[in-house]
Design a protein around this motif. Structure first.
Motif, PDB file in Angstrom:
ATOM      1  N   UNK A   1       0.915  -1.133  -0.260  1.00 41.84           N
ATOM      2  CA  UNK A   1       0.052   0.056  -0.344  1.00 41.84           C
ATOM      3  C   UNK A   1       1.003   1.247  -0.022  1.00 41.84           C
ATOM      4  N   UNK A   2       0.520   2.040  -0.759  1.00 43.05           N
ATOM      5  CA  UNK A   2       1.235   3.575  -0.893  1.00 43.05           C
ATOM      6  C   UNK A   2       1.444   4.189   0.531  1.00 43.05           C
ATOM      7  N   UNK A   3       0.473   4.209   1.383  1.00 41.85           N
ATOM      8  CA  UNK A   3       0.380   4.915   2.691  1.00 41.85           C
ATOM      9  C   UNK A   3      -0.151   3.882   3.665  1.00 41.85           C
ATOM     10  N   UNK A   4       0.784   3.334   4.764  1.00 42.13           N
ATOM     11  CA  UNK A   4       0.114   2.327   5.546  1.00 42.13           C
ATOM     12  C   UNK A   4      -0.820   3.188   6.494  1.00 42.13           C
ATOM     13  N   UNK A   5      -2.315   2.566   6.589  1.00 42.66           N
ATOM     14  CA  UNK A   5      -3.150   3.194   7.412  1.00 42.66           C
ATOM     15  C   UNK A   5      -2.837   2.742   8.941  1.00 42.66           C
ATOM     16  N   UNK A   6      -3.427   3.191   9.885  1.00 40.92           N
ATOM     17  CA  UNK A   6      -3.228   2.686  11.299  1.00 40.92           C
ATOM     18  C   UNK A   6      -4.050   1.387  11.464  1.00 40.92           C
ATOM     19  N   UNK A   7      -3.947   0.507  12.512  1.00 39.38           N
ATOM     20  CA  UNK A   7      -4.590  -0.497  12.573  1.00 39.38           C
ATOM     21  C   UNK A   7      -5.119  -0.568  13.744  1.00 39.38           C
ATOM     22  N   UNK A   8      -6.447  -1.387  13.849  1.00 41.27           N
ATOM     23  CA  UNK A   8      -7.297  -1.167  14.866  1.00 41.27           C
ATOM     24  C   UNK A   8      -7.714  -2.773  15.241  1.00 41.27           C
ATOM     25  N   UNK A   9      -7.749  -3.089  16.400  1.00 41.61           N
ATOM     26  CA  UNK A   9      -8.094  -4.400  16.988  1.00 41.61           C
ATOM     27  C   UNK A   9      -9.066  -4.069  18.301  1.00 41.61           C
ATOM     28  N   UNK A  10     -10.213  -4.490  18.177  1.00 43.38           N
ATOM     29  CA  UNK A  10     -11.017  -4.318  19.214  1.00 43.38           C
ATOM     30  C   UNK A  10     -11.759  -5.539  19.878  1.00 43.38           C
ATOM     31  N   UNK A  11     -11.433  -5.424  21.116  1.00 44.54           N
ATOM     32  CA  UNK A  11     -12.234  -6.567  22.201  1.00 44.54           C
ATOM     33  C   UNK A  11     -13.469  -6.101  22.727  1.00 44.54           C
ATOM     34  N   UNK A  12     -13.760  -6.810  23.918  1.00 40.89           N
ATOM     35  CA  UNK A  12     -15.251  -6.504  24.422  1.00 40.89           C
ATOM     36  C   UNK A  12     -15.157  -5.072  25.024  1.00 40.89           C
TER      37      UNK A  12
ATOM     38  N   UNK B   1     -14.355   3.926  23.253  1.00 36.86           N
ATOM     39  CA  UNK B   1     -15.092   5.038  22.982  1.00 36.86           C
ATOM     40  C   UNK B   1     -14.016   6.031  22.142  1.00 36.86           C
ATOM     41  N   UNK B   2     -12.775   5.976  22.777  1.00 40.75           N
ATOM     42  CA  UNK B   2     -11.745   6.622  21.946  1.00 40.75           C
ATOM     43  C   UNK B   2     -11.325   5.960  20.697  1.00 40.75           C
ATOM     44  N   UNK B   3     -11.220   4.715  20.720  1.00 41.61           N
ATOM     45  CA  UNK B   3     -11.107   3.891  19.537  1.00 41.61           C
ATOM     46  C   UNK B   3     -12.065   4.334  18.525  1.00 41.61           C
ATOM     47  N   UNK B   4     -13.315   4.235  18.747  1.00 43.21           N
ATOM     48  CA  UNK B   4     -14.258   4.761  17.873  1.00 43.21           C
ATOM     49  C   UNK B   4     -14.006   6.374  17.133  1.00 43.21           C
ATOM     50  N   UNK B   5     -13.705   7.257  18.147  1.00 39.17           N
ATOM     51  CA  UNK B   5     -13.491   8.297  17.839  1.00 39.17           C
ATOM     52  C   UNK B   5     -12.281   8.471  16.593  1.00 39.17           C
ATOM     53  N   UNK B   6     -11.193   7.898  16.850  1.00 40.79           N
ATOM     54  CA  UNK B   6      -9.949   7.806  16.073  1.00 40.79           C
ATOM     55  C   UNK B   6     -10.554   7.132  14.581  1.00 40.79           C
ATOM     56  N   UNK B   7     -11.422   6.161  14.844  1.00 34.94           N
ATOM     57  CA  UNK B   7     -11.663   5.432  13.415  1.00 34.94           C
ATOM     58  C   UNK B   7     -12.473   6.236  12.692  1.00 34.94           C
ATOM     59  N   UNK B   8     -13.449   7.109  13.396  1.00 33.74           N
ATOM     60  CA  UNK B   8     -14.278   8.131  12.366  1.00 33.74           C
ATOM     61  C   UNK B   8     -13.454   9.216  11.865  1.00 33.74           C
ATOM     62  N   UNK B   9     -12.189   9.423  12.273  1.00 32.48           N
ATOM     63  CA  UNK B   9     -11.396  10.259  11.538  1.00 32.48           C
ATOM     64  C   UNK B   9     -10.587   9.774  10.552  1.00 32.48           C
ATOM     65  N   UNK B  10      -9.934   8.638  10.708  1.00 35.44           N
ATOM     66  CA  UNK B  10      -9.095   7.968   9.970  1.00 35.44           C
ATOM     67  C   UNK B  10      -9.475   6.624   9.600  1.00 35.44           C
ATOM     68  N   UNK B  11      -9.619   6.200   8.422  1.00 31.71           N
ATOM     69  CA  UNK B  11     -10.050   4.602   8.067  1.00 31.71           C
ATOM     70  C   UNK B  11      -8.639   3.827   8.591  1.00 31.71           C
ATOM     71  N   UNK B  12      -9.110   3.031   9.363  1.00 30.08           N
ATOM     72  CA  UNK B  12      -7.981   1.951   9.987  1.00 30.08           C
ATOM     73  C   UNK B  12      -8.041   0.505   9.029  1.00 30.08           C
ATOM     74  N   UNK B  13      -7.022   0.041   9.430  1.00 28.59           N
ATOM     75  CA  UNK B  13      -6.772  -1.478   8.835  1.00 28.59           C
ATOM     76  C   UNK B  13      -7.294  -2.188   9.959  1.00 28.59           C
ATOM     77  N   UNK B  14      -8.241  -3.320   9.550  1.00 28.06           N
ATOM     78  CA  UNK B  14      -8.854  -4.229  10.793  1.00 28.06           C
ATOM     79  C   UNK B  14      -9.233  -5.508  10.072  1.00 28.06           C
ATOM     80  N   UNK B  15      -9.849  -6.228  10.894  1.00 29.46           N
ATOM     81  CA  UNK B  15     -10.501  -7.428  10.450  1.00 29.46           C
ATOM     82  C   UNK B  15     -11.900  -7.774  10.936  1.00 29.46           C
ATOM     83  N   UNK B  16     -12.861  -7.506  10.138  1.00 27.63           N
ATOM     84  CA  UNK B  16     -14.189  -7.531  10.416  1.00 27.63           C
ATOM     85  C   UNK B  16     -14.731  -6.248  10.781  1.00 27.63           C
ATOM     86  N   UNK B  17     -15.144  -5.330   9.692  1.00 24.27           N
ATOM     87  CA  UNK B  17     -15.568  -4.002  10.182  1.00 24.27           C
ATOM     88  C   UNK B  17     -16.825  -4.045  11.015  1.00 24.27           C
ATOM     89  N   UNK B  18     -17.904  -4.767  10.552  1.00 24.63           N
ATOM     90  CA  UNK B  18     -19.131  -4.619  11.092  1.00 24.63           C
ATOM     91  C   UNK B  18     -18.692  -5.005  12.709  1.00 24.63           C
TER      92      UNK B  18
END
Length: 906
Positions: A1-12, A30-47
């Motif tokens: 990828x041209x520019x690596x996005x941040x990575x997000x992993x969420x537990x309960x 809540x903070x993870x959700x705020x960051x994700x709303x500002x910059x699309x992260x790399x993750x596994x299973x968006x929903x």
């Protein structure tokens, strides 16, 4: 990828954010959700990630989408760990390790894509179209495919036209009738030995089982009097190969198919996998083995083409349809449900854009379809006619039998019903009648098509006129019947019926007026209104106006039924009248239309009219139980109706299926009851399988499990936890899960109890490094949850009956089962009628013992498995100790002792 996005992993209760610079931040959801709303992260299973963060799905680089594009028709558990395992990147446990591995997973997938595809690949056109629609992975995928080297930009949607690359199926001469050569028990033993190979461990119980079930493959001597074998085989016997041995022998000797039927689609996959031993070469297996399901399970190419053609006005569909195009080009047989379409793909793209493209409403136009000669379903049907082993499910078998052969043309003569303890409930569903808002609306759509489309909307739904107008064109009588039927369909409930029925004002037509009165009677009389569950009440005495509404609806439905019957019979007359001129495709299409009219319209209308007329009598026919209900989900009304079920649904099953066969095997690890009286236990098996409705008793076979359950398992009944105190229940579940170190399944008798426990135990389990998953809460279907549970041996899973029935997890991945309380049958009106017919309290005990045995049986699936079974209910009757294997102690202990013993044993 041209520019690596941040990575997000969420537990309960926590999340990890890995920045592009490699910094690892531990965040609150809540903070993870705020960051994700500002910059699309790399993750596994968006929903699923958004669900855990408590927000709506947000733009992201979802690695599962990339996996589905690069490895279509292949599965991985939809978690960071599952993805890493599938790609050979180890098994990361901590959230930090999982975040670090996701970037490597993306690089590996893109490198794999670059190595296997090129600028001339159809994948390039698909990726380009998806990128134009804003797919986050689009630029990286195009780069991997050397898009810059392409001579010109791909033609939009060219790669989506997967039907162009499919081969056509071909017709074959009809198969000759089956022979009548029996299978000798010694032959079955020899075939089994061949399947197992010379290096296999000696399993005398399996050979005994194969010998016993061979009896079902003898020719019958009298009509409607099949050879029926009831065979109980304990876990570990290897019953699948045990019945495949004689079944395959009979098929070879007699040139006809044996249908191997099971309860769920996932179990069909397991049987199909076992058949690799019989047919190790893929080409031979393709000829000899077919997995058959109902039409609603397969991708409909016409629906798919129409969705592709709509991309110009619905560009947001480009990504889901592109991923589906990749799958369709690689699938084995187009099976979307339980086949090689990963269940999580529908979660990502939306069920309407995946499963919604199947023929779920019976709107197929058969030979008039431009894709008829390439149709996945038609190919499967034709292969089944020539196959020797057909792996089906109970629901399909019963539908085919009710239609006198259905799409296969004729009924099989030999069956094996695996998971035979589920035949009763499968028949209960197949032979029931529901006069409800949802059912009548579905029939109206089937007849009239999408009425919203005619008002300026758009829809793929094709009404009866569009499907058959060329079959009746120029034949005044049939055209007139069709128009009468379409006018008559307007008496059925229409879109928006629910609001009108709820308000009891503005109801459109006799169906909605009847349903409004049904709802009024249910709400007036049903107990437990405040608990959020479905409501029901007896049919009699009818509330004011209900009988009159029922008779009025009966008259209206008669005016609909008559032209439909005439249309069906008129098409049959055309087959006879034009026998010398009709081409084969038209004949088949007419026959299919007649079957559809019978199944989708005439049969339900006839049943509904019988129910309505019975309202005016003093009692329902004794073979049926009738009731009125408001169906609810999470306290919200979803359907209203008048329901009829057989008191004993195995009676029509025995008549339609068993009596028409030459022989059948009904088998399960839990076929008999375990009351302590062997004769009563076998009578229960005969009752639940339908054999009591045949002229002579079934042959009985019982092969015990080879496992040492006394050494391999422990059973504890906890005596000091109040089952009505959810704080105490949650604390017990939490500490038991921690004692086991994961690999734990919590089973609940009510969804509300599951949710309450989940809310209380998520954080402490997570802090201990144990991942918690839950049915109804994680946004994943049951099959996907079980796959995750299997792939992550230290995870924990909460579920209800659907999870219990679908779990087959050998090894350490399942080492503890905790039941929240005794799983008594739900005391509804249907159960009340059956309880009265089948022995009262003894029937209650039989159903409860079956659920306990089924749950306990999930613990030990291999010779080296060990497990603990815990019931958090001090009121468990001692008589239920007989549900478990002899020699296994049924120990009553306090919670502290159960926790200590669980920790020590595991």
């Amino acid at each position: 990828m041209r520019e690596s996005p941040p990575t997000l992993v969420a537990a309960v209760t926590a999340a990890v954010w890995l920045t592009a610079d490699g910094e690892v931040d531990s965040l609150a959801p809540a903070e993870a959700a705020r960051r994700a709303s500002r910059q699309a992260p790399l993750l596994c299973h968006r929903r699923a990630t958004a669900t855990r963060l408590g927000v709506d799905p947000f733009p992201a680089f979802d690695l599962l989408e990339l996996f589905a594009f690069v490895r279509p028709a292949r599965f991985c558990a939809p978690t960071p760990r599952g993805l890493a395992q599938a790609l050979g990147l180890g098994d990361p446990h901590s959230l930090e390790a999982q975040a670090l591995v996701l970037g490597r997973a993306a690089d590996r997938l893109l490198a794999e894509l670059a190595a296997q595809e090129g600028p001339k690949s159809p994948a390039l056109s698909i990726a380009w179209t998806m990128a134009q629609a804003g797919w986050p992975w689009g630029p990286a995928v195009l780069q991997a495919l050397d898009f810059g080297k392409a001579e010109r930009a791909p033609r939009r949607t060219a790669g989506y036209q997967v039907w162009e690359g499919l081969s056509e199926w071909s017709e074959h001469a009809p198969e000759p009738p089956a022979g009548n050569e029996p299978v000798d028990p010694q032959e079955a033993r020899r075939r089994l030995a061949e399947l197992l190979g010379t290096d296999a461990e000696a399993r005398p119980q399996q050979a005994d089982y194969a010998s016993a079930v061979a009896t079902a493959f003898a020719p019958r001597d009298r009509e409607a009097d099949p050879h029926l074998v009831l065979a109980e085989a304990g876990t570990g016997v290897g019953k699948t190969l045990g019945y495949i041995a004689p079944a395959s022998l009979w098929a070879e000797k007699n040139g006809a198919a044996v249908w191997l039927s099971t309860y769920t689609r996932n179990l069909q996959q397991q049987i199909d996998g076992e058949l690799d031993r019989l047919f190790p070469h893929r080409a031979e297996k393709v000829r000899q083995v077919v997995v058959r399901k109902g039409r609603e399970n397969y991708l409909c190419l016409l629906n798919y083409e129409e969705a592709v053609r709509g991309l110009a006005t619905r560009p947001q569909s480009a990504v889901p349809l592109g991923l589906l195009a990749r799958w369709a080009s690689a699938t084995r047989d187009g099976d979307m449900v339980g086949g090689d379409l990963p269940g999580w793909l529908a979660d990502l793209t939306g069920r309407g854009r995946t499963f919604g493209l199947a023929d779920r409403r019976g709107e197929c136009i058969y030979a008039a379809c431009p894709h008829y000669r390439k149709c996945y379903i038609e190919r499967s049907v034709r292969r089944a006619r020539r196959a020797r082993l057909v792996v089906a499910n109970h629901a399909l078998v019963m539908v085919q039998a009710a239609l006198g052969g259905g799409e296969e043309g004729q009924l099989p003569q030999r069956y094996v019903f695996d998971e035979g303890h589920h035949l009763f409930e499968a028949a209960d569903s197949a032979f029931a009648a529901h006069l409800s808002g949802q059912e009548t609306t579905e029939l109206r759509r089937w007849l009239l098509g999408a009425e919203a489309a005619r008002r300026g909307g758009s829809s793929r739904q094709r009404g009866l006129q569009r499907r058959i107008e060329d079959l009746v064109a120029g034949q005044d009588h049939l055209e007139s019947l069709l128009q009468r039927a379409l006018r008559g369909a307007r008496v059925l409930a229409a879109e928006g019926w629910h609001q009108r029925v709820t308000e009891a004002e503005g109801c459109e037509g006799p169906t909605e007026r009847f349903l409004a009165l049904v709802r009024q009677q249910v709400y007036a009389r049903a107990p437990q209104r405040g608990e959020g569950y479905s409501l029901e009440t007896e049919v009699r005495p009818a509330a004011d106006g209900l009988l009159e509404a029922a008779l009025g609806l009966d008259g209206a439905l008669e005016k609909l039924e008559q032209p439909l019957v005439g249309l069906r019979d008129g098409l049959g007359d055309r087959l006879d009248r034009e026998a010398d001129t009709l081409d084969s495709d038209t004949r088949r299409r007419i026959e299919a239309t007649m079957r559809s009219l019978e199944r989708r319209a005439v049969r339900p209308l006839r049943a509904w009219r019988q129910m309505l007329r019975a309202l005016a009598s003093e009692a329902s026919p004794p073979e049926f139980v009738d009731w009125l209900a408001v169906e609810r989900i999470d306290g919200r009304d979803v359907d209203v109706g008048f329901f009829r079920h057989w008191v004993d649904p195995t009676e029509p099953f025995a008549q339609a299926v068993l009596a028409q066969a030459q022989g059948a095997v009904v088998t399960s690890a839990t076929l008999t009851d375990k009351s302590g009286d062997p004769e009563l236990d076998w009578q229960a098996a005969a009752q639940r399988s339908g054999s009591i409705h045949l002229p002579r008793p079934a042959i009985r076979a019982q092969v015990p499990s080879p496992y040492d359950y006394a050494a391999q398992t422990r059973i504890f009944v906890v005596t000091d936890v109040r089952k009505d105190d959810l704080d105490q229940v949650a604390a017990a579940v939490r500490e038991l899960f921690l004692a086991a170190g994961g690999g734990a399944l919590g089973l609940f008798t009510a969804i509300s109890r599951l949710k309450a426990v989940h809310a209380r135990i998520g954080r402490p389990l997570e802090q201990a490094g144990l991942e918690l998953y839950a049915q109804h809460l994680d946004g994943l279907d049951v099959a996907t949850l079980v796959e995750i549970f299997r792939a992550e041996p230290d995870s924990c899973l909460l579920g209800t009956d659907a999870v219990r029935d679908g779990v087959d997890v050998p090894g350490r991945a399942l080492r503890l089962i905790v039941f929240d309380r005794v799983p008594w049958p739900r005391p509804d009106l249907r159960h009340k009628a059956r309880r009265a017919a089948f022995g009262g309290k003894r029937y209650d005990d039989m159903i409860t013992r079956l659920k306990l045995r089924q749950a306990y049986g999930r613990l030990v699936r291999r010779a080296d498995d060990h497990g603990v079974f815990v019931l958090l209910d001090p009121m468990v009757p001692s008589r239920f100790a007989s549900a478990f294997p002899e020699g296994v102690d049924f120990v009553r202990v306090g919670l502290a002792e159960a926790i200590a013993e669980t920790r020590a044993f595991l």
